[in-house]
Write a protein that holds these residues in place. Structure first.
Motif, PDB file in Angstrom:
ATOM      1  N   SER A  41      -0.860  11.008  20.703  1.00  0.00           N
ATOM      2  CA  SER A  41      -1.914  11.464  20.154  1.00  0.00           C
ATOM      3  C   SER A  41      -2.241  11.916  18.032  1.00  0.00           C
ATOM      4  N   GLU A  42      -2.400  10.589  17.583  1.00  0.00           N
ATOM      5  CA  GLU A  42      -2.012  10.334  16.205  1.00  0.00           C
ATOM      6  C   GLU A  42      -2.436  11.750  15.384  1.00  0.00           C
ATOM      7  N   HIS A  43      -3.795  12.726  15.805  1.00  0.00           N
ATOM      8  CA  HIS A  43      -4.405  13.645  14.996  1.00  0.00           C
ATOM      9  C   HIS A  43      -4.029  14.788  15.418  1.00  0.00           C
ATOM     10  N   GLU A  44      -2.764  14.615  16.889  1.00  0.00           N
ATOM     11  CA  GLU A  44      -2.230  16.059  16.900  1.00  0.00           C
ATOM     12  C   GLU A  44      -1.062  15.916  16.949  1.00  0.00           C
ATOM     13  N   ARG A  45      -0.482  15.086  15.189  1.00  0.00           N
ATOM     14  CA  ARG A  45       0.372  14.886  15.271  1.00  0.00           C
ATOM     15  C   ARG A  45       1.260  16.392  13.962  1.00  0.00           C
ATOM     16  N   HIS A  46       0.577  16.521  13.706  1.00  0.00           N
ATOM     17  CA  HIS A  46       1.327  17.475  12.639  1.00  0.00           C
ATOM     18  C   HIS A  46       0.204  18.403  12.750  1.00  0.00           C
ATOM     19  N   VAL A  47       0.603  20.205  12.813  1.00  0.00           N
ATOM     20  CA  VAL A  47      -0.048  21.508  13.339  1.00  0.00           C
ATOM     21  C   VAL A  47       0.045  22.476  11.983  1.00  0.00           C
ATOM     22  N   ASP A  89      -4.239  33.119   8.267  1.00  0.00           N
ATOM     23  CA  ASP A  89      -4.905  34.446   9.293  1.00  0.00           C
ATOM     24  C   ASP A  89      -4.681  33.999  10.340  1.00  0.00           C
ATOM     25  N   GLY A  90      -3.416  32.851  11.264  1.00  0.00           N
ATOM     26  CA  GLY A  90      -2.984  33.019  12.309  1.00  0.00           C
ATOM     27  C   GLY A  90      -3.929  31.466  13.330  1.00  0.00           C
ATOM     28  N   ASN A  91      -5.128  30.675  12.148  1.00  0.00           N
ATOM     29  CA  ASN A  91      -5.596  30.385  12.800  1.00  0.00           C
ATOM     30  C   ASN A  91      -4.711  28.902  12.905  1.00  0.00           C
ATOM     31  N   ILE A  92      -4.868  27.904  14.534  1.00  0.00           N
ATOM     32  CA  ILE A  92      -4.024  26.664  14.158  1.00  0.00           C
ATOM     33  C   ILE A  92      -4.908  25.578  14.261  1.00  0.00           C
ATOM     34  N   ILE A  93      -4.665  24.472  13.550  1.00  0.00           N
ATOM     35  CA  ILE A  93      -5.337  23.426  13.104  1.00  0.00           C
ATOM     36  C   ILE A  93      -4.215  22.055  13.560  1.00  0.00           C
ATOM     37  N   PHE A  94      -5.242  21.456  14.699  1.00  0.00           N
ATOM     38  CA  PHE A  94      -4.607  20.585  15.531  1.00  0.00           C
ATOM     39  C   PHE A  94      -4.934  19.147  14.553  1.00  0.00           C
ATOM     40  N   TYR A 143       3.446  22.138  10.375  1.00  0.00           N
ATOM     41  CA  TYR A 143       4.379  21.655  11.259  1.00  0.00           C
ATOM     42  C   TYR A 143       4.513  20.239  10.736  1.00  0.00           C
ATOM     43  N   VAL A 144       5.853  19.688  10.625  1.00  0.00           N
ATOM     44  CA  VAL A 144       4.843  17.935  10.108  1.00  0.00           C
ATOM     45  C   VAL A 144       5.950  17.464  11.473  1.00  0.00           C
ATOM     46  N   ASN A 145       7.112  18.067  11.631  1.00  0.00           N
ATOM     47  CA  ASN A 145       7.559  17.539  12.801  1.00  0.00           C
ATOM     48  C   ASN A 145       7.765  18.930  14.006  1.00  0.00           C
ATOM     49  N   PRO A 146       6.655  18.752  14.468  1.00  0.00           N
ATOM     50  CA  PRO A 146       7.063  19.465  15.649  1.00  0.00           C
ATOM     51  C   PRO A 146       7.670  20.077  16.387  1.00  0.00           C
ATOM     52  N   GLY A 147       8.341  19.085  17.660  1.00  0.00           N
ATOM     53  CA  GLY A 147       9.386  18.939  18.346  1.00  0.00           C
ATOM     54  C   GLY A 147      10.770  19.208  17.581  1.00  0.00           C
ATOM     55  N   ALA A 148      10.977  18.584  16.256  1.00  0.00           N
ATOM     56  CA  ALA A 148      12.172  19.207  15.559  1.00  0.00           C
ATOM     57  C   ALA A 148      12.154  20.816  15.186  1.00  0.00           C
ATOM     58  N   ALA A 149      11.009  21.229  14.946  1.00  0.00           N
ATOM     59  CA  ALA A 149      11.005  22.579  14.667  1.00  0.00           C
ATOM     60  C   ALA A 149      11.145  23.409  16.192  1.00  0.00           C
ATOM     61  N   ARG A 150      10.856  23.090  17.030  1.00  0.00           N
ATOM     62  CA  ARG A 150      10.593  24.149  18.451  1.00  0.00           C
ATOM     63  C   ARG A 150      12.371  24.053  18.959  1.00  0.00           C
ATOM     64  N   SER A 151      13.131  22.930  17.683  1.00  0.00           N
ATOM     65  CA  SER A 151      14.320  22.634  17.864  1.00  0.00           C
ATOM     66  C   SER A 151      15.450  23.816  17.359  1.00  0.00           C
TER      67      SER A 151
END
Length: 283
Positions: A87-93, A98-103, A137-145
């Motif tokens: 899902s291309e527009h959920e690739r970065h976060v 202020d804690g707001n999260i944007i996909f 988060y450029v690579n979210p999966g790597a960040a979670r690791s």
């Protein structure tokens, strides 16, 4: 005359590279291996990000931090568990201060790193000052690791003594085993090892190794990850750093860098190996 001198001086400074890009923004890259690199963020275009003049492929960067400290677990649990999200527009976060999260998907940074342009999941291209951003988060999966211990609670390393009930099994036929543990540079850990492996077909003493390896096994060690250690010995590495010997001594070993800890077998052929080590990690 004075104006000409000033202009000439500026030309000379630019020509010799002594004029820094004004307003370059301070940031920290958290890399896939857990290393952190801090400096001035700039952008030349394309898929690389630049810090202190050095280009880093975006695929190597897990997170770009604009505020210090690890992210909270509640934040990490909301980001996708994969890189290059289909899902291309959920690739970065993008997480605001202020804690707001944007996909969305990062389109570009300004050359001085002061602004980031992104395509938002909900639609439209937007721009935000990096002064308002906590993390990208450029690579979210790597960040979670990298931040696995934050997501899943305390790491299996105890503050003193032996980790209660937490152990790692390292199979003899696997080059490397992920411990699930992130370490800091300078951490001193002990590895309490049980078990043995076979480094070739059979069960005799000539092919059996404990964590110190089998010093009687014939052949060159030149291609082993740690040539100084006999075949079959227990070794470790942090991220993609150089492997180091662990063995069976149980003595404290200082971690060389920050990142994910892996344990492995000192060998260059694994197809005929068998058996396993069980390792408890302690401080």
């Amino acid at each position: 005359m004075m104006l000409r001198r000033i202009l000439l001086l500026l030309i000379l400074m630019v020509g010799t590279g002594t004029v820094a890009l004004q307003g370059a923004h301070q940031a920290t890259f958290v890399l896939r291996n857990g290393d952190r690199v801090s400096g001035e963020l700039t952008y030349k275009g394309g898929s690389d990000y630049t810090l202190n003049g050095r280009d880093y492929p975006s695929s190597d960067v897990a997170v770009i931090e604009f505020v210090p400290g690890d992210p909270p677990a509640s934040e990490l649990q909301q980001i996708p568990p994969v890189d290059n999200n289909p899902s291309e527009h959920e690739r970065h976060v993008i997480v605001g201060r202020d804690g707001n999260i944007i996909f969305g998907k990062i389109y570009k940074f300004s050359p001085d790193g002061e602004m980031v342009t992104y395509d938002q999941r909900e639609g439209g291209r937007h721009e935000v000052s990096t002064d308002a951003v906590a993390r990208i988060y450029v690579n979210p999966g790597a960040a979670r690791s990298v931040f696995n211990s934050v997501v899943n609670g305390p790491s299996p390393v105890a503050t003193s003594g032996v980790s209660g009930g937490n152990s790692v099994t390292v199979n003899g036929n696997q080059p490397w085993t992920d411990t699930g543990l992130n370490v800091q540079a300078g951490d001193e850990l002990r590895f309490l090892v049980g078990g043995q492996i076979q480094v070739a077909a059979g069960n005799g003493p000539d092919v059996t190794a404990n964590a110190n390896g089998n010093g009687n096994f014939p052949g060159s060690r030149a291609k082993y990850p740690v040539p100084a250690l006999p075949v079959g010995g227990l070794i470790g590495r942090v991220g993609n750093s150089a492997p180091f010997p662990i063995g069976a001594s149980g003595q404290q070993i200082r971690m060389p860098t920050r990142g994910r800890l892996y344990l492995g077998i000192n060998d260059d052929e694994f197809g005929d190996n068998s058996g396993s080590f069980t390792i408890t990690i302690a401080r």
